[in-house]
Design an enzyme around this catalytic site. Structure first.
Site, PDB file in Angstrom:
ATOM      1  N   CYS A   1      -0.893   3.819  -6.266  1.00  0.00           N
ATOM      2  CA  CYS A   1      -1.791   3.208  -5.285  1.00  0.00           C
ATOM      3  C   CYS A   1      -1.936   1.786  -5.793  1.00  0.00           C
ATOM      4  O   CYS A   1      -2.159   1.578  -6.998  1.00  0.00           O
ATOM      5  CB  CYS A   1      -3.146   3.909  -5.267  1.00  0.00           C
ATOM      6  SG  CYS A   1      -4.412   2.981  -4.369  1.00  0.00           S
TER       7      CYS A   1
ATOM      8  N   CYS B   1       0.863  -1.179   0.000  1.00  0.00           N
ATOM      9  CA  CYS B   1       0.000   0.000   0.000  1.00  0.00           C
ATOM     10  C   CYS B   1       0.899   1.228   0.000  1.00  0.00           C
ATOM     11  O   CYS B   1       1.751   1.385   0.893  1.00  0.00           O
ATOM     12  CB  CYS B   1      -0.870  -0.026   1.255  1.00  0.00           C
ATOM     13  SG  CYS B   1      -1.819   1.486   1.524  1.00  0.00           S
TER      14      CYS B   1
HETATM   15  N1  DGL Z   1      -4.091   0.571  -1.842  1.00  0.00           N
HETATM   16  C1  DGL Z   1      -3.771   1.710  -1.059  1.00  0.00           C
HETATM   17  C2  DGL Z   1      -2.527   2.422  -1.624  1.00  0.00           C
HETATM   18  O1  DGL Z   1      -1.708   1.809  -2.275  1.00  0.00           O
HETATM   19  C3  DGL Z   1      -4.842   2.749  -0.814  1.00  0.00           C
HETATM   20  C4  DGL Z   1      -6.213   2.337  -0.505  1.00  0.00           C
HETATM   21  C5  DGL Z   1      -6.959   3.240   0.462  1.00  0.00           C
HETATM   22  O2  DGL Z   1      -7.042   4.464   0.264  1.00  0.00           O
HETATM   23  O3  DGL Z   1      -7.426   2.661   1.429  1.00  0.00           O
HETATM   24  O4  DGL Z   1      -2.330   3.583  -1.386  1.00  0.00           O
END
Ligand code: DGL
Length: 281
Positions: free
Chosen positions: A205, A91
């Site tokens: 993301c 993430c």
């Molecule tokens: N998948 C997460 C990232 O790479 C973000 C998801 C969220 O905002 O909860 O930033």
């Protein structure tokens, strides 16, 4: 990771001892599957725990203070329960905010996911790079540092697109996508000064690579997309190069901080990654 022990000349070679200590992947939802996918190409039989903080989603709309408390606490509990040999924070939001503090509280290797600015800088021909991330990620000093260190001579146009997180979740559940949500993110980049010159887009993301096809369609012209997942997979493989994995894959675990029932629409997708056991933290 296995320990090397020499005992009266009869050396036990740690490399020959299978380890069942899993690799733990962490995200708010299914975004980290884009990282797991690349890791499984290199390490197909590594045991996997995939942890999703659905109760805390979306991280992209939370404050730095909240995330830098929540994430290390959660990872501490996960490490205690599952005893992984390595943690991957799959993430960007969590990594750009809490990677250092997580590393300081865990005594196992922690791999982070940060925007792929360095490779994007090598790929762009126009010198204009787009960066799509969550609102929390795009404002991080970590991103400023990557920009000045690896792409100071390039323009980096950032846009926060929290709606894409939910769109990626919907896609994996098999729901219909609203193309207007994708178009909004794309025009958020194109309408900035120099936006029309963007030739490379960083998907900063982990949810966004799951929407790459839709994003490409919305850009109309050809765009080079880049995310960090392949580099992360190589890093995990490097850090575990002396591990002897089990002969055949075990059932992977998908653990959520929310109610298990909410995972049911994702079930068939999770099975494609070998994540057949569903648990709640
Ligand atoms: N998948 C997460 C990232 O790479 C973000 C998801 C969220 O905002 O909860 O930033």
């Amino acid at each position: 990771m296995p320990q090397r022990t020499d005992f009266k000349g009869a050396a036990m070679i740690a490399d020959e001892i299978e380890t069942t200590a899993p690799l733990l992947f962490f995200d708010t939802g299914i975004g980290g599957l884009s990282v797991l996918k690349e890791a499984q190409k290199l390490l197909p039989v590594a045991p996997v725990i995939y942890a999703a903080d659905y109760a805390g989603m979306p991280y992209g709309m939370k404050s730095e203070a909240e995330l830098s408390t929540r994430i290390p606490l959660l990872l501490g509990r996960l490490v205690e329960r599952y005893k992984p040999q390595l943690v991957t924070i799959a993430c960007n939001t969590a990594s750009t905010i809490a990677l250092d503090v997580v590393r300081s509280v865990l005594d196992i290797p922690v791999v982070g996911t940060v925007p792929a600015i360095k490779p994007a800088s090598l790929m762009t021909e126009t010198g204009v790079i787009g960066l799509l991330g969550t609102p929390a990620t795009i404002r991080q000093p970590y991103v400023d540092r990557l920009h000045s260190e690896f792409a100071a001579d390039k323009k980096l146009l950032r846009f926060g697109a929290p709606e894409l997180v939910h769109a990626a979740e919907a896609k994996l559940r098999g729901d219909l996508l609203d193309p207007a949500i994708i178009d909004l993110a794309v025009s958020g980049l194109l309408e900035q000064e120099y936006g029309k010159e963007i030739d490379t887009v960083i998907l900063a993301c982990t949810h966004f690579p799951l929407l790459q096809e839709e994003l490409q369609k919305s850009f109309v012209r050809d765009i080079k997309f880049i995310d960090g997942s392949q580099g992360i997979a190589r890093r995990i493989a490097y850090l575990t190069h002396d591990v002897t994995w089990p002969k055949s894959p075990e059932n992977g675990v998908f653990v959520t901080t929310d109610r298990i029932e909410k995972l049911l629409p994702y079930r068939s997708k999770l099975e494609e990654f070998g994540l057949t056991r569903l648990e709640a933290l």
